[in-house]
Design a protein around this motif. Sequence first.
Motif, PDB file in Angstrom:
ATOM      1  N   UNK A 144      27.694  71.981  51.326  1.00 54.05           N
ATOM      2  CA  UNK A 144      26.594  72.330  52.223  1.00 54.05           C
ATOM      3  C   UNK A 144      26.469  73.837  52.376  1.00 54.05           C
ATOM      4  N   UNK A 145      27.594  74.505  52.525  1.00 48.68           N
ATOM      5  CA  UNK A 145      27.582  75.954  52.696  1.00 48.68           C
ATOM      6  C   UNK A 145      27.022  76.636  51.457  1.00 48.68           C
ATOM      7  N   UNK A 146      27.409  76.181  50.287  1.00 42.29           N
ATOM      8  CA  UNK A 146      26.923  76.774  49.045  1.00 42.29           C
ATOM      9  C   UNK A 146      25.414  76.569  48.904  1.00 42.29           C
ATOM     10  N   UNK A 147      24.942  75.382  49.218  1.00 42.75           N
ATOM     11  CA  UNK A 147      23.506  75.103  49.159  1.00 42.75           C
ATOM     12  C   UNK A 147      22.748  75.969  50.150  1.00 42.75           C
ATOM     13  N   UNK A 148      23.272  76.097  51.362  1.00 46.06           N
ATOM     14  CA  UNK A 148      22.630  76.926  52.380  1.00 46.06           C
ATOM     15  C   UNK A 148      22.552  78.379  51.917  1.00 46.06           C
ATOM     16  N   UNK A 149      23.612  78.849  51.325  1.00 47.17           N
ATOM     17  CA  UNK A 149      23.651  80.231  50.822  1.00 47.17           C
ATOM     18  C   UNK A 149      22.566  80.443  49.759  1.00 47.17           C
ATOM     19  N   UNK A 150      22.432  79.495  48.842  1.00 46.08           N
ATOM     20  CA  UNK A 150      21.426  79.600  47.790  1.00 46.08           C
ATOM     21  C   UNK A 150      20.017  79.566  48.368  1.00 46.08           C
ATOM     22  N   UNK A 151      19.789  78.687  49.338  1.00 47.83           N
ATOM     23  CA  UNK A 151      18.460  78.595  49.955  1.00 47.83           C
ATOM     24  C   UNK A 151      18.104  79.863  50.716  1.00 47.83           C
ATOM     25  N   UNK A 152      19.088  80.425  51.437  1.00 51.31           N
ATOM     26  CA  UNK A 152      18.829  81.677  52.154  1.00 51.31           C
ATOM     27  C   UNK A 152      18.508  82.805  51.183  1.00 51.31           C
TER      28      UNK A 152
END
Length: 75
Positions: free
Chosen positions: A36-44
Amino acid sequence: MTPSMVSFRLGIDEVQLHDDINTLGHPARRAYYSGLEETDKELRQQQLDLMRAGSPSAIADCQQRIERILNEITV
């Protein structure tokens, strides 16, 4: 992806995965939140790239995110 989607994709028991994710310290919980953290980082990062390119909706979204962050700061 939701835990239900992950369990379907991996072919594992959905209830067990939900229980594992909700158990503090469980490896499945760490793996799920790491993803989840990795996906959030990519989206940001994508949102920032769009903002820098001049996207009005991305600019508005970034401004809202900044306001939410500032509202959480206690002095």
